[in-house]
Design a protein around this motif. Sequence first.
Motif, PDB file in Angstrom:
ATOM      1  N   LEU A  53       0.817  -1.210   0.000  1.00 26.26           N
ATOM      2  CA  LEU A  53       0.000   0.000   0.000  1.00 26.26           C
ATOM      3  C   LEU A  53       0.853   1.263   0.000  1.00 26.26           C
ATOM      4  O   LEU A  53       0.398   2.326  -0.435  1.00 26.26           O
ATOM      5  CB  LEU A  53      -0.936   0.018   1.206  1.00 26.26           C
ATOM      6  N   MET A  54       2.084   1.157   0.485  1.00 28.46           N
ATOM      7  CA  MET A  54       2.939   2.333   0.576  1.00 28.46           C
ATOM      8  C   MET A  54       3.305   2.901  -0.794  1.00 28.46           C
ATOM      9  O   MET A  54       3.684   4.069  -0.900  1.00 28.46           O
ATOM     10  CB  MET A  54       4.210   1.999   1.354  1.00 28.46           C
ATOM     11  N   ARG A  55       3.181   2.099  -1.826  1.00 24.76           N
ATOM     12  CA  ARG A  55       3.501   2.643  -3.160  1.00 24.76           C
ATOM     13  C   ARG A  55       2.555   3.772  -3.536  1.00 24.76           C
ATOM     14  O   ARG A  55       2.938   4.695  -4.266  1.00 24.76           O
ATOM     15  CB  ARG A  55       3.462   1.533  -4.215  1.00 24.76           C
ATOM     16  N   HIS A  56       1.324   3.704  -3.040  1.00 17.76           N
ATOM     17  CA  HIS A  56       0.377   4.786  -3.320  1.00 17.76           C
ATOM     18  C   HIS A  56       0.736   6.044  -2.527  1.00 17.76           C
ATOM     19  O   HIS A  56       0.567   7.166  -3.021  1.00 17.76           O
ATOM     20  CB  HIS A  56      -1.040   4.336  -2.972  1.00 17.76           C
ATOM     21  N   VAL A  57       1.220   5.851  -1.301  1.00 20.29           N
ATOM     22  CA  VAL A  57       1.659   6.990  -0.494  1.00 20.29           C
ATOM     23  C   VAL A  57       2.847   7.671  -1.170  1.00 20.29           C
ATOM     24  O   VAL A  57       2.904   8.901  -1.285  1.00 20.29           O
ATOM     25  CB  VAL A  57       2.040   6.534   0.926  1.00 20.29           C
ATOM     26  N   LEU A 112       1.303  20.747   9.748  1.00 22.51           N
ATOM     27  CA  LEU A 112       0.690  19.997   8.661  1.00 22.51           C
ATOM     28  C   LEU A 112      -0.344  19.051   9.274  1.00 22.51           C
ATOM     29  O   LEU A 112       0.000  17.999   9.802  1.00 22.51           O
ATOM     30  CB  LEU A 112       1.747  19.206   7.883  1.00 22.51           C
ATOM     31  N   ALA A 113      -1.615  19.458   9.209  1.00 23.37           N
ATOM     32  CA  ALA A 113      -2.669  18.714   9.913  1.00 23.37           C
ATOM     33  C   ALA A 113      -3.194  17.534   9.115  1.00 23.37           C
ATOM     34  O   ALA A 113      -3.612  16.524   9.687  1.00 23.37           O
ATOM     35  CB  ALA A 113      -3.822  19.648  10.271  1.00 23.37           C
ATOM     36  N   HIS A 114      -3.209  17.651   7.798  1.00 26.84           N
ATOM     37  CA  HIS A 114      -3.722  16.547   6.990  1.00 26.84           C
ATOM     38  C   HIS A 114      -3.175  16.624   5.575  1.00 26.84           C
ATOM     39  O   HIS A 114      -2.631  17.653   5.153  1.00 26.84           O
ATOM     40  CB  HIS A 114      -5.251  16.542   6.968  1.00 26.84           C
ATOM     41  N   PHE A 115      -3.335  15.515   4.855  1.00 28.73           N
ATOM     42  CA  PHE A 115      -2.855  15.419   3.474  1.00 28.73           C
ATOM     43  C   PHE A 115      -3.883  14.629   2.690  1.00 28.73           C
ATOM     44  O   PHE A 115      -4.283  13.538   3.107  1.00 28.73           O
ATOM     45  CB  PHE A 115      -1.492  14.716   3.435  1.00 28.73           C
ATOM     46  N   VAL A 116      -4.336  15.167   1.574  1.00 30.31           N
ATOM     47  CA  VAL A 116      -5.346  14.515   0.747  1.00 30.31           C
ATOM     48  C   VAL A 116      -4.851  14.464  -0.692  1.00 30.31           C
ATOM     49  O   VAL A 116      -4.334  15.461  -1.219  1.00 30.31           O
ATOM     50  CB  VAL A 116      -6.699  15.265   0.807  1.00 30.31           C
ATOM     51  N   TRP A 117      -5.012  13.313  -1.314  1.00 31.94           N
ATOM     52  CA  TRP A 117      -4.575  13.122  -2.701  1.00 31.94           C
ATOM     53  C   TRP A 117      -5.506  12.135  -3.394  1.00 31.94           C
ATOM     54  O   TRP A 117      -6.031  11.214  -2.758  1.00 31.94           O
ATOM     55  CB  TRP A 117      -3.145  12.595  -2.722  1.00 31.94           C
ATOM     56  N   SER A 118      -5.737  12.336  -4.675  1.00 30.82           N
ATOM     57  CA  SER A 118      -6.591  11.435  -5.441  1.00 30.82           C
ATOM     58  C   SER A 118      -6.115  11.373  -6.882  1.00 30.82           C
ATOM     59  O   SER A 118      -5.592  12.352  -7.419  1.00 30.82           O
ATOM     60  CB  SER A 118      -8.048  11.912  -5.404  1.00 30.82           C
ATOM     61  N   THR A 119      -6.305  10.221  -7.484  1.00 33.67           N
ATOM     62  CA  THR A 119      -6.023  10.106  -8.911  1.00 33.67           C
ATOM     63  C   THR A 119      -7.168  10.667  -9.749  1.00 33.67           C
ATOM     64  O   THR A 119      -7.013  10.839 -10.961  1.00 33.67           O
ATOM     65  CB  THR A 119      -5.796   8.634  -9.295  1.00 33.67           C
ATOM     66  N   ASP A 172      -7.927   7.088  -3.668  1.00 35.79           N
ATOM     67  CA  ASP A 172      -8.056   8.252  -2.786  1.00 35.79           C
ATOM     68  C   ASP A 172      -7.216   8.000  -1.543  1.00 35.79           C
ATOM     69  O   ASP A 172      -7.321   6.929  -0.921  1.00 35.79           O
ATOM     70  CB  ASP A 172      -9.512   8.479  -2.361  1.00 35.79           C
ATOM     71  N   LEU A 173      -6.404   8.979  -1.179  1.00 38.43           N
ATOM     72  CA  LEU A 173      -5.550   8.862  -0.001  1.00 38.43           C
ATOM     73  C   LEU A 173      -5.844  10.016   0.949  1.00 38.43           C
ATOM     74  O   LEU A 173      -5.779  11.178   0.551  1.00 38.43           O
ATOM     75  CB  LEU A 173      -4.079   8.889  -0.416  1.00 38.43           C
ATOM     76  N   THR A 174      -6.189   9.695   2.185  1.00 39.57           N
ATOM     77  CA  THR A 174      -6.454  10.703   3.203  1.00 39.57           C
ATOM     78  C   THR A 174      -5.626  10.377   4.436  1.00 39.57           C
ATOM     79  O   THR A 174      -5.815   9.330   5.059  1.00 39.57           O
ATOM     80  CB  THR A 174      -7.944  10.736   3.583  1.00 39.57           C
ATOM     81  N   LEU A 175      -4.705  11.277   4.758  1.00 42.42           N
ATOM     82  CA  LEU A 175      -3.829  11.092   5.907  1.00 42.42           C
ATOM     83  C   LEU A 175      -4.038  12.232   6.896  1.00 42.42           C
ATOM     84  O   LEU A 175      -4.170  13.391   6.489  1.00 42.42           O
ATOM     85  CB  LEU A 175      -2.361  11.068   5.468  1.00 42.42           C
ATOM     86  N   TYR A 176      -4.070  11.891   8.174  1.00 46.13           N
ATOM     87  CA  TYR A 176      -4.214  12.894   9.221  1.00 46.13           C
ATOM     88  C   TYR A 176      -3.019  12.830  10.163  1.00 46.13           C
ATOM     89  O   TYR A 176      -2.511  11.742  10.465  1.00 46.13           O
ATOM     90  CB  TYR A 176      -5.482  12.652  10.042  1.00 46.13           C
ATOM     91  N   SER A 177      -2.590  13.988  10.631  1.00 47.95           N
ATOM     92  CA  SER A 177      -1.625  13.982  11.722  1.00 47.95           C
ATOM     93  C   SER A 177      -2.284  13.338  12.929  1.00 47.95           C
ATOM     94  O   SER A 177      -3.518  13.326  13.059  1.00 47.95           O
ATOM     95  CB  SER A 177      -1.177  15.403  12.060  1.00 47.95           C
ATOM     96  N   LEU A 178      -1.474  12.789  13.814  1.00 47.68           N
ATOM     97  CA  LEU A 178      -2.023  12.155  15.014  1.00 47.68           C
ATOM     98  C   LEU A 178      -2.897  13.128  15.793  1.00 47.68           C
ATOM     99  O   LEU A 178      -3.977  12.768  16.279  1.00 47.68           O
ATOM    100  CB  LEU A 178      -0.879  11.643  15.893  1.00 47.68           C
ATOM    101  N   HIS A 179      -2.452  14.377  15.880  1.00 48.18           N
ATOM    102  CA  HIS A 179      -3.217  15.385  16.632  1.00 48.18           C
ATOM    103  C   HIS A 179      -4.554  15.666  15.958  1.00 48.18           C
ATOM    104  O   HIS A 179      -5.597  15.733  16.630  1.00 48.18           O
ATOM    105  CB  HIS A 179      -2.404  16.665  16.751  1.00 48.18           C
TER     106      HIS A 179
END
Length: 267
Positions: free
Chosen positions: A6-10, A61-68, A81-88
Motif C-alpha cells: 500500500l505504501m507505493r500509493h503513499v 501539517l494537519a492533513h494530506f489529501v490526494w486522489s487520482t 483516494d488517499l487521506t492522511l491525518y496527523s495524530l493530533h
Amino acid sequence: MLETPLMRHVERSGFYRPSSLIHLFIGGSELHGAKVGATDDLDLYGVYVAEPEDVLGLDPLAHFVWSTASDDRRNGPDDVDLTLYSLHKWAAMAAKGNATALHFLFADATAVSLPVWGGVQDQAQAFLSKASATQFLGFAGNQLRRLTGETGPGKKGTRPEYECAYGYDTKAAMHCLRLYFECIELMEAGRISLPRPEMELLVEVRTGAWTMERFLAEAESLRLRAEASALASSLPDAVDRPAISRLLAEVHLAFWRGEDRSATLCL
C-alpha cells in the motif's frame, strides 16, 4: 517505516514524509465488507506523527489529501483516494465522535500499523462517549436526505449507475443503514466491528435487492433503535480529554525518540 504494498500509493502521492506513518488501512466498502466486484475505487486512510517542527512550529501539517481522480468527476474502480491525518488532527476528530475517525481504532482487518499505534488502540475507550451518537445519526441522516432528494447530491454529483439500475441511490442507502448499525453497536458494546456483521444485508441493499420503501422502513426502525441505544448506553457522556492529551504527548515523544518505527504486514 511501514512495509506494505500500500505504501507505493503513499509514495506516488508525494506525501512529504512516508516514514512518519504509524497506521495505514483500506477503508470504504472493502473495510465495511460491502464491496461488490471491481466497482469501487481504493480508499486509503492513515495517521502520521508529524515532526517536531510541524507540530510546534508556525505551519503545522494537519492533513494530506490526494486522489487520482479530478474534482469534476466521480471516482472509478481504478482510482485511488488517499487521506492522511496527523495524530493530533485525527485525535481531535475522534474525540468529537466523527464516525470516519473512530473507524481508525477498529480497522485491523485491512490495516498495517506500527506498535506505537497499538498503544493508541489500547486507550480506545478514552475516545468513546454517548456524544458520538449525534455524529453517527447526523451522518446517516445526511445520506438519507441525499437519496430522497431533500438535499443536494454532494460535490461529485449523483450516482446515476445506481439510480438508473435500481431507481434510487442504493449505495447511499447501504451507507445509511451501516451507520445506524455501527451507532447501535458502539452505544451498546463500546466497539465497531469491521467488516460489519451485517455485510450480507448491506450488499443486498447496495445491489438493489431492496425496494426503496423497504429501505426507508428499515432506516426509520434503525434510527429509533440507535437513539434508544444512545440514551441507555453505559458510555460516558463525554470523552476523557486529559487522558487523550496525555496519550498524544506520549506517542509523539516515543516516536520522536525513534521507538517502534518498524512493522511489516503484506496486504
